[in-house]
Design an enzyme around this catalytic site. Sequence first.
Site, PDB file in Angstrom:
ATOM      1  N   ASP A  68       0.833  -1.188   0.000  1.00 61.36           N
ATOM      2  CA  ASP A  68       0.000   0.000   0.000  1.00 61.36           C
ATOM      3  C   ASP A  68       0.883   1.261   0.000  1.00 61.36           C
ATOM      4  O   ASP A  68       1.822   1.351  -0.789  1.00 61.36           O
ATOM      5  CB  ASP A  68      -0.946  -0.059   1.198  1.00 61.36           C
ATOM      6  N   TYR A 118      -2.604  10.126   3.323  1.00 58.96           N
ATOM      7  CA  TYR A 118      -3.675  10.771   2.553  1.00 58.96           C
ATOM      8  C   TYR A 118      -3.456  12.253   2.293  1.00 58.96           C
ATOM      9  O   TYR A 118      -3.694  12.734   1.183  1.00 58.96           O
ATOM     10  CB  TYR A 118      -5.027  10.496   3.217  1.00 58.96           C
ATOM     11  N   HIS A 120      -6.799  -6.498  -2.294  1.00 60.78           N
ATOM     12  CA  HIS A 120      -5.791  -5.529  -1.854  1.00 60.78           C
ATOM     13  C   HIS A 120      -4.897  -6.082  -0.745  1.00 60.78           C
ATOM     14  O   HIS A 120      -3.788  -5.593  -0.557  1.00 60.78           O
ATOM     15  CB  HIS A 120      -6.492  -4.260  -1.380  1.00 60.78           C
TER      16      HIS A 120
END
Length: 315
Positions: free
Chosen positions: A102, A232, A292
């Site tokens: 990720d 983020y 994922h």
Amino acid sequence: MEKIQHNHVQAKGLKLHVAQIGTGPKVVVFLHGFPEIWYSWRHQMVAVANAGYRAISIDFRGYGLSEHPSEPEKATFNDFVDDVVAVLDSLGITKAHLVAKDFGAFVAAMVGILHPDRVSTIILLGVPFLLPGLSPLQSQLHLIPPGFYMLRWMVPGGAEADFGRFDTKTVIRKVYIMFSGSLPPVAADNQEIMDLVDSSAPLPSWLSEEDLAEYGSLYEKSGFRTALQVPYRTMMLPCGLDDGKIRAPGLVIMGEQDYIMKFPGLEDYIRSGKVKEFVPNLDVTFLVQGTHFVQEQLPEEVNHLIISFLNKHCE
């Protein structure tokens, strides 16, 4: 699992949690993503240790059992790169293999460019070789719908209010379920991201309630302040390394059912070979049923791919 040892090392004034198993000069450092933590590599750590490697999994600053920076809202990907190098220095490790998942892929790629002498190989799962700013995909970013979770969580205060309606364990449950799907999590204008999943929805078959409790307790300790900042709220900020290339051998492992594959331009970036302009010595593997979280969903397959690649480059 009981053989995994835990301690803390100093990194630029912060105590970082480090989990370790195995001994010897061949070192593999695992870098987590979100909503993961050191624990997400439990299957891989044991497997590579049994294969003769020293396995190390860290909690990045502000995650899990590591300390928060004094101002989490100012943390950057560069700080996380510093964490990796600091762990290597503190443990007296000259060079290591990096395995990242990720957003950890961004960190591993930056380490590969900024500190090439410290990296033997780089293996990425769930996200291919990219840099903050997403420069190879920038021409496609206008295609992202405004309700996409990543855009929602970039807005200060938004995710905090959304997450704050639930206990930490429920937040992790919802995110794990969302991210296990084959469609990108996108909310309607009058909908919150957390409402995309019912609180009573069952976990994926490969994630137990005990696993969830472990994640919940670790995020209960750390909260989400740093986690929302990195990745983020810093993901779209260029890092100034767009012209860099990674010379270390690389491997990308992607699940065919991973929702990330539907991120605008990403699948073409991988399958067309454009990614090899960034990492010339690169292998790419797709797992047909993979989502994922391939390392937790399909641990035996992923362990075989990782160990075969490591052994190939340790001869």
